[in-house]
Design a protein around this motif. Sequence first.
Motif, short mmCIF file in Angstrom:
data_model
loop_
_atom_site.label_atom_id
_atom_site.label_comp_id
_atom_site.label_asym_id
_atom_site.label_seq_id
_atom_site.Cartn_x
_atom_site.Cartn_y
_atom_site.Cartn_z
N GLU A 1 0.84 -1.19 0.00
CA GLU A 1 0.00 0.00 0.00
C GLU A 1 0.88 1.24 0.00
OE1 GLU A 1 -4.09 0.60 1.99
OE2 GLU A 1 -2.60 1.28 3.45
N ASN B 1 -7.16 4.19 -1.45
CA ASN B 1 -8.50 4.29 -2.02
C ASN B 1 -8.75 3.26 -3.12
OD1 ASN B 1 -9.13 6.31 -0.25
ND2 ASN B 1 -9.07 7.95 -1.75
N LYS C 1 -9.46 -0.08 -1.34
CA LYS C 1 -10.81 -0.08 -0.77
C LYS C 1 -11.87 -0.17 -1.85
CE LYS C 1 -9.32 2.53 3.25
NZ LYS C 1 -9.31 3.83 3.92
N LYS C 2 -11.69 0.55 -2.94
CA LYS C 2 -12.67 0.51 -4.03
C LYS C 2 -12.74 -0.88 -4.65
CE LYS C 2 -14.40 3.12 -7.90
NZ LYS C 2 -15.75 3.29 -7.43
N GLY D 1 -14.27 3.85 -2.29
CA GLY D 1 -12.89 4.27 -2.05
C GLY D 1 -12.60 4.82 -0.68
N HIS D 2 -13.63 5.18 0.08
CA HIS D 2 -13.42 5.73 1.42
C HIS D 2 -14.01 4.84 2.49
CE1 HIS D 2 -11.65 9.40 -0.09
NE2 HIS D 2 -12.61 9.46 -0.99
N ASP E 1 -14.24 2.24 5.65
CA ASP E 1 -13.48 2.18 6.90
C ASP E 1 -12.94 0.75 7.11
OD1 ASP E 1 -15.48 0.58 8.14
OD2 ASP E 1 -16.49 2.33 8.95
N CYS F 1 -6.65 -6.89 -4.09
CA CYS F 1 -6.64 -5.80 -5.08
C CYS F 1 -5.68 -6.14 -6.21
CB CYS F 1 -6.24 -4.49 -4.40
SG CYS F 1 -6.07 -3.08 -5.52
#
Length: 183
Positions: free
Chosen positions: A69, A107, A110-111, A117-118, A120, A151
């Motif tokens: 990341e 982001n 997460k997406k 994208g935001h 938690d 991802c």
Amino acid sequence: MGSRRVLGIDPGLGNLGWGLIDVDGPRITHVANGTCKSSGKDLAVRLLSLFDQLSAVVTAHSPDVAAVEQTFVNKDGAGTLKLGQARGVAMLVPARAGLPVSEYAPNAVKKTVVGVGHADKRQVLHMVRLQLPGIEIDGPDAADALAIAICHAHHGGAQAPGNDTLARAIARADGRAASGVRA
């Protein structure tokens, strides 16, 4: 393309999460996950501890690729710098092992995993559990690392050009060192 093992790494100075998945076409299976922990005041000793722990993970599980990341910048400059140093360890260990290393923005991870994208940490943990049912997750940092690996799997292992440059440079330097040639 065949089966490949992906190591996801969530950099952190106190807790560095790692997660391994095997990817065979559209099928993703959990291999292992955990957290490398460091403590104390001596930054160099903490970074060395993370390096040794993550190196042991790479040696034990033989991943084919790694995904890390990217660091985000926050209001605390000193904290961001320390996170960047831990991220350096997270990139150096797999590169030293000759693995290609890809990077993903938080982001984007997460997406890909949650659809937002935001999201938690709870949402990321929930979606990782849905995609890898029945596994024990070591903690939130390991869940984030598994999300990074997922991802990478969903993006087909696409790398930005030159992401494996560090791995090639280290391999060349190791070859020179073994032959007694100075860099």
